[in-house]
Write a protein that holds these residues in place. Structure first.
Motif, mmCIF file in Angstrom:
data_model
loop_
_atom_site.group_PDB
_atom_site.id
_atom_site.type_symbol
_atom_site.label_atom_id
_atom_site.label_comp_id
_atom_site.label_asym_id
_atom_site.label_seq_id
_atom_site.Cartn_x
_atom_site.Cartn_y
_atom_site.Cartn_z
ATOM 1 N N ILE A 140 -50.562 -44.869 99.095
ATOM 2 C CA ILE A 140 -50.893 -45.317 100.511
ATOM 3 C C ILE A 140 -49.492 -45.040 101.358
ATOM 4 O O ILE A 140 -48.370 -45.025 100.795
ATOM 5 C CB ILE A 140 -51.059 -46.760 100.641
ATOM 6 C CG1 ILE A 140 -51.783 -47.103 102.136
ATOM 7 C CG2 ILE A 140 -50.054 -47.686 100.256
ATOM 8 C CD1 ILE A 140 -52.561 -48.507 102.101
ATOM 9 N N THR A 141 -49.743 -44.285 102.485
ATOM 10 C CA THR A 141 -48.662 -43.980 103.324
ATOM 11 C C THR A 141 -47.959 -45.204 104.242
ATOM 12 O O THR A 141 -49.144 -46.288 104.492
ATOM 13 C CB THR A 141 -48.986 -42.984 104.288
ATOM 14 O OG1 THR A 141 -49.975 -43.297 105.290
ATOM 15 C CG2 THR A 141 -49.200 -41.608 103.639
ATOM 16 N N LEU A 142 -47.198 -45.295 104.848
ATOM 17 C CA LEU A 142 -46.833 -46.477 105.541
ATOM 18 C C LEU A 142 -47.570 -46.764 106.620
ATOM 19 O O LEU A 142 -48.041 -47.776 107.156
ATOM 20 C CB LEU A 142 -45.209 -46.477 106.137
ATOM 21 C CG LEU A 142 -44.381 -46.632 104.858
ATOM 22 C CD1 LEU A 142 -42.957 -46.341 105.632
ATOM 23 C CD2 LEU A 142 -44.377 -48.059 104.400
ATOM 24 N N SER A 143 -48.031 -45.600 107.262
ATOM 25 C CA SER A 143 -48.961 -45.471 108.559
ATOM 26 C C SER A 143 -50.403 -46.185 108.220
ATOM 27 O O SER A 143 -51.098 -46.958 108.863
ATOM 28 C CB SER A 143 -49.201 -44.345 109.382
ATOM 29 O OG SER A 143 -49.642 -43.279 108.518
ATOM 30 N N GLU A 144 -50.741 -45.753 106.945
ATOM 31 C CA GLU A 144 -52.147 -46.108 106.638
ATOM 32 C C GLU A 144 -51.924 -47.655 106.091
ATOM 33 O O GLU A 144 -52.935 -48.264 106.374
ATOM 34 C CB GLU A 144 -52.566 -45.561 105.122
ATOM 35 C CG GLU A 144 -52.851 -43.922 105.295
ATOM 36 C CD GLU A 144 -53.125 -43.169 104.083
ATOM 37 O OE1 GLU A 144 -53.569 -41.946 104.481
ATOM 38 O OE2 GLU A 144 -52.395 -43.489 103.324
ATOM 39 N N LEU A 145 -50.904 -48.050 105.553
ATOM 40 C CA LEU A 145 -50.877 -49.378 105.197
ATOM 41 C C LEU A 145 -50.691 -50.509 106.644
ATOM 42 O O LEU A 145 -51.122 -51.178 106.546
ATOM 43 C CB LEU A 145 -49.387 -49.583 104.425
ATOM 44 C CG LEU A 145 -49.174 -51.228 103.892
ATOM 45 C CD1 LEU A 145 -50.500 -51.703 103.179
ATOM 46 C CD2 LEU A 145 -47.928 -51.224 103.056
ATOM 47 N N ASP A 146 -49.949 -49.888 107.340
ATOM 48 C CA ASP A 146 -49.964 -50.514 108.800
ATOM 49 C C ASP A 146 -51.331 -50.660 109.596
ATOM 50 O O ASP A 146 -51.917 -51.773 109.990
ATOM 51 C CB ASP A 146 -48.995 -49.771 109.757
ATOM 52 C CG ASP A 146 -48.629 -50.612 110.911
ATOM 53 O OD1 ASP A 146 -48.419 -51.763 111.187
ATOM 54 O OD2 ASP A 146 -48.753 -49.830 112.202
ATOM 55 N N ASP A 147 -52.080 -49.779 109.660
ATOM 56 C CA ASP A 147 -53.382 -49.681 109.922
ATOM 57 C C ASP A 147 -54.284 -50.703 109.081
ATOM 58 O O ASP A 147 -55.170 -51.283 109.769
ATOM 59 C CB ASP A 147 -54.001 -48.055 109.877
ATOM 60 C CG ASP A 147 -55.507 -47.923 110.419
ATOM 61 O OD1 ASP A 147 -55.545 -48.727 111.772
ATOM 62 O OD2 ASP A 147 -56.352 -47.588 109.640
ATOM 63 N N LEU A 148 -54.163 -50.405 108.026
ATOM 64 C CA LEU A 148 -55.027 -51.600 106.854
ATOM 65 C C LEU A 148 -54.434 -53.083 107.469
ATOM 66 O O LEU A 148 -55.362 -53.859 107.326
ATOM 67 C CB LEU A 148 -54.743 -51.343 105.685
ATOM 68 C CG LEU A 148 -55.747 -51.699 104.704
ATOM 69 C CD1 LEU A 148 -57.093 -51.075 104.955
ATOM 70 C CD2 LEU A 148 -55.331 -51.677 103.035
ATOM 71 N N GLU A 149 -53.330 -53.298 107.744
ATOM 72 C CA GLU A 149 -52.755 -54.574 107.874
ATOM 73 C C GLU A 149 -53.540 -55.052 109.129
ATOM 74 O O GLU A 149 -53.946 -56.209 109.406
ATOM 75 C CB GLU A 149 -51.482 -54.571 107.952
ATOM 76 C CG GLU A 149 -50.833 -55.916 108.344
ATOM 77 C CD GLU A 149 -50.652 -56.942 107.505
ATOM 78 O OE1 GLU A 149 -50.680 -57.977 107.770
ATOM 79 O OE2 GLU A 149 -50.761 -56.542 106.177
ATOM 80 N N TYR A 150 -53.631 -54.246 110.198
ATOM 81 C CA TYR A 150 -54.396 -54.463 111.544
ATOM 82 C C TYR A 150 -55.626 -54.900 111.246
ATOM 83 O O TYR A 150 -56.185 -55.861 111.549
ATOM 84 C CB TYR A 150 -54.246 -53.418 112.574
ATOM 85 C CG TYR A 150 -52.659 -53.489 113.248
ATOM 86 C CD1 TYR A 150 -52.602 -54.553 114.131
ATOM 87 C CD2 TYR A 150 -52.003 -52.443 113.034
ATOM 88 C CE1 TYR A 150 -51.536 -54.535 114.905
ATOM 89 C CE2 TYR A 150 -50.926 -52.474 113.810
ATOM 90 C CZ TYR A 150 -50.558 -53.579 114.621
ATOM 91 O OH TYR A 150 -49.361 -53.376 115.200
ATOM 92 N N THR A 151 -56.295 -54.254 110.257
ATOM 93 C CA THR A 151 -57.666 -54.240 110.161
ATOM 94 C C THR A 151 -57.945 -55.639 109.318
ATOM 95 O O THR A 151 -58.885 -56.474 109.674
ATOM 96 C CB THR A 151 -58.310 -53.192 109.167
ATOM 97 O OG1 THR A 151 -58.137 -52.064 109.929
ATOM 98 C CG2 THR A 151 -59.834 -53.022 108.874
ATOM 99 N N TRP A 152 -56.994 -55.829 108.363
ATOM 100 C CA TRP A 152 -57.155 -57.281 107.590
ATOM 101 C C TRP A 152 -56.958 -58.280 108.540
ATOM 102 O O TRP A 152 -57.712 -59.366 108.425
ATOM 103 C CB TRP A 152 -56.088 -56.850 106.316
ATOM 104 C CG TRP A 152 -56.042 -58.269 105.851
ATOM 105 C CD1 TRP A 152 -54.920 -59.201 105.865
ATOM 106 C CD2 TRP A 152 -57.084 -58.860 104.972
ATOM 107 N NE1 TRP A 152 -55.033 -60.164 105.126
ATOM 108 C CE2 TRP A 152 -56.355 -60.162 104.466
ATOM 109 C CE3 TRP A 152 -58.113 -58.804 104.529
ATOM 110 C CZ2 TRP A 152 -57.210 -61.097 103.466
ATOM 111 C CZ3 TRP A 152 -59.014 -59.742 103.615
ATOM 112 C CH2 TRP A 152 -58.312 -60.747 103.243
ATOM 113 N N GLN A 153 -55.953 -58.203 109.144
ATOM 114 C CA GLN A 153 -55.702 -59.507 110.377
ATOM 115 C C GLN A 153 -57.018 -59.824 111.109
ATOM 116 O O GLN A 153 -57.286 -60.860 111.294
ATOM 117 C CB GLN A 153 -54.577 -59.224 111.027
ATOM 118 C CG GLN A 153 -53.017 -59.191 110.232
ATOM 119 C CD GLN A 153 -53.170 -60.619 109.630
ATOM 120 O OE1 GLN A 153 -53.256 -61.547 110.074
ATOM 121 N NE2 GLN A 153 -52.541 -60.407 108.417
#
Length: 127
Positions: free
Chosen positions: A66-79
């Motif tokens: 996973i890239t950092l930007s994908e992880l960041d996007d996934l974090e927003y979705t998760w929250q």
């Protein structure tokens, strides 16, 4: 006033009677309608976020990174997902993605094209 109409005005007041007369429903009726609509919007949002977690998370897990930007996007979705009450297998996918190795940034071709167009517009504005 006497009778049923007088009792109605005594219960809901003149303002409530005006609303009832103009709209055909009471303030409580509107609150009920909006409450149902809010619950439906919440369910729809939760379903959309759930789908995004599965789709994106599944892609990253299959890819194995996973890239950092994908992880960041996934974090927003998760929250947002847990904020609306989501849990269960969505959490398992999210946790698996957090454990994936971080891959190098690979620019998205479509996004690169957008950046190029934005740079052209900026150059024209500054000229």
């Amino acid at each position: 006033m006497h009778g049923a109409l007088g009792e109605l005005f005594d219960e809901i007041g003149w303002f409530g009677a005006l609303i009832l007369g103009l709209t055909g429903t009471s303030i409580f009726g509107w609150i009920k309608v909006w409450s149902v609509q809010f619950k439906l919007f919440k369910k729809a949002s939760l379903a959309t976020l759930h789908s995004q977690l599965y789709d994106k998370g599944g892609l990253y897990i299959v890819r194995g990174s996973i890239t950092l930007s994908e992880l960041d996007d996934l974090e927003y979705t998760w929250q947002a997902y847990i904020g609306l009450g989501g849990n269960g297998t969505g959490e398992k996918i999210y946790q698996k993605c957090r454990e994936l190795p971080i891959s190098d940034y690979v620019p998205n071709k479509a996004f690169k094209e957008v950046e190029d167009v934005a740079a052209e517009h900026e150059a024209k504005r500054n000229a």
